[in-house]
Design a protein around this motif. Sequence first.
Motif, PDB file in Angstrom:
ATOM      1  N   HIS A  23       0.811  -1.218   0.000  1.00 37.47           N
ATOM      2  CA  HIS A  23       0.000   0.000   0.000  1.00 37.47           C
ATOM      3  C   HIS A  23       0.850   1.276   0.000  1.00 37.47           C
ATOM      4  CE1 HIS A  23       0.518  -0.991   4.339  1.00 37.47           C
ATOM      5  NE2 HIS A  23       0.702   0.318   4.430  1.00 37.47           N
ATOM      6  N   THR A 204      -4.216  -5.388  11.496  1.00 34.35           N
ATOM      7  CA  THR A 204      -3.833  -4.058  11.018  1.00 34.35           C
ATOM      8  C   THR A 204      -2.326  -3.896  10.833  1.00 34.35           C
ATOM      9  OG1 THR A 204      -3.754  -3.225  13.289  1.00 34.35           O
ATOM     10  CG2 THR A 204      -5.857  -3.006  12.112  1.00 34.35           C
ATOM     11  N   ASP A 205      -1.542  -4.910  11.226  1.00 29.92           N
ATOM     12  CA  ASP A 205      -0.093  -4.763  11.120  1.00 29.92           C
ATOM     13  C   ASP A 205       0.559  -6.142  11.182  1.00 29.92           C
ATOM     14  OD1 ASP A 205       2.300  -3.244  10.950  1.00 29.92           O
ATOM     15  OD2 ASP A 205       2.639  -3.549  13.087  1.00 29.92           O
ATOM     16  N   THR A 211      -5.350  -4.526   6.895  1.00 29.91           N
ATOM     17  CA  THR A 211      -6.536  -3.759   6.533  1.00 29.91           C
ATOM     18  C   THR A 211      -6.226  -2.582   5.625  1.00 29.91           C
ATOM     19  OG1 THR A 211      -7.624  -4.437   8.573  1.00 29.91           O
ATOM     20  CG2 THR A 211      -8.486  -2.474   7.489  1.00 29.91           C
ATOM     21  N   VAL A 212      -5.139  -1.862   5.891  1.00 28.70           N
ATOM     22  CA  VAL A 212      -4.831  -0.696   5.064  1.00 28.70           C
ATOM     23  C   VAL A 212      -4.458  -1.121   3.643  1.00 28.70           C
ATOM     24  CG1 VAL A 212      -2.379  -0.590   5.739  1.00 28.70           C
ATOM     25  CG2 VAL A 212      -3.569   1.491   4.971  1.00 28.70           C
ATOM     26  N   THR A 213      -3.839  -2.293   3.500  1.00 33.26           N
ATOM     27  CA  THR A 213      -3.522  -2.801   2.168  1.00 33.26           C
ATOM     28  C   THR A 213      -4.798  -3.164   1.424  1.00 33.26           C
ATOM     29  OG1 THR A 213      -1.533  -3.767   3.162  1.00 33.26           O
ATOM     30  CG2 THR A 213      -2.041  -4.389   0.901  1.00 33.26           C
ATOM     31  N   ARG A 215      -7.712  -1.875   1.899  1.00 34.68           N
ATOM     32  CA  ARG A 215      -8.373  -0.629   1.516  1.00 34.68           C
ATOM     33  C   ARG A 215      -7.706  -0.015   0.289  1.00 34.68           C
ATOM     34  NH1 ARG A 215     -12.785   0.787   0.903  1.00 34.68           N
ATOM     35  NH2 ARG A 215     -13.214  -0.287   2.881  1.00 34.68           N
ATOM     36  N   TRP A 216      -6.388  -0.114   0.195  1.00 36.76           N
ATOM     37  CA  TRP A 216      -5.641   0.376  -0.978  1.00 36.76           C
ATOM     38  C   TRP A 216      -6.119  -0.341  -2.240  1.00 36.76           C
ATOM     39  CZ3 TRP A 216      -2.018  -2.008  -4.287  1.00 36.76           C
ATOM     40  CH2 TRP A 216      -1.153  -1.160  -4.998  1.00 36.76           C
TER      41      TRP A 216
END
Length: 316
Positions: A23, A204-205, A211-213, A215-216
Amino acid sequence: MPLDPEAKRVIALIQEIGRPPLHTLSPEEARQAYTGSRTVLQPEPPEVAEVEDLTCPGPAGPVRLRRYRGAGTEAGAALPCLLFMHGGGWVIGDLESHDQVCRTLANYARCCVVAVDYRLAPEHRFPAAVEDSAAALRFVADEAARLRIDPKRIAVGGDSAGGNIAAALALMGRDGTVPAVGFQLLLYPAVDLGGTRAAHQRFTDGYPLVTVTMRWFIDHYLADKKQMRDWRASPLRAPTLEGAPPAYVMTAGHDPLVDEGVAYAKRLEEEDVRVTHVHMTDQMHGFLTMGRFISASDLALRQAAAALVHHWAREA
């Protein structure tokens, strides 16, 4: 459940080689990083009886396909077929990224696998990937005799984003907008692009997919957030799953997509769809393409192939 020590080794290896989180990259950089990881993480692709690269007509031009026939199958036999859509968040991945997976499934299930090189986002946003895959399904059904495929035994399947597309095709087949299929093979699928379930808060890590990936990926795939309500993007949001083909759903315990995959399997059962749900509690998202280090990858592919064989035996 603790993470498989072999999966922990993969995470450490990714950190050792200094691969940045996807991301943080551009789509093209992410594709290059994913390609570079393949030779490190995947075992050597097994030999199959036959491989053929071909194309089919698509809504925006030819769609690249790759057809595999499993080792030990008869050259002239009309084989059952799995139409396979690769994972990669609709942004990365191609025929090469899942070549080893497709070869392995073809051999274990003694079937034909047709892999689809659908258009990727953000250059081609939703519903391009679904439309290309739908074109591939129509082609396989229409050209079954020439491709030496049994038209009465066609399944759809895929991992992650590919599982998302496969689930959509299964529902489209039920509704008559594409040829109906007899089975859906969903391997840690993304089935709700809303990203609101509890697992999105847990992972998340520290994993290849967090999760952020996710969302990307979704932000690159959808042109408008409202599209997440379209069941072709979020099959879990379909008004009904009743009448869908039988399913095999595999989920991984250490995966931001786990809750939606579990919910999909449960909903299929509640709506009278025959479903086998295998939950691999100690695995993480993406382990199917990490078989050089994670031995459970081969186990999971064997189980998936066995599910196909079992279903096709009932249809024979």
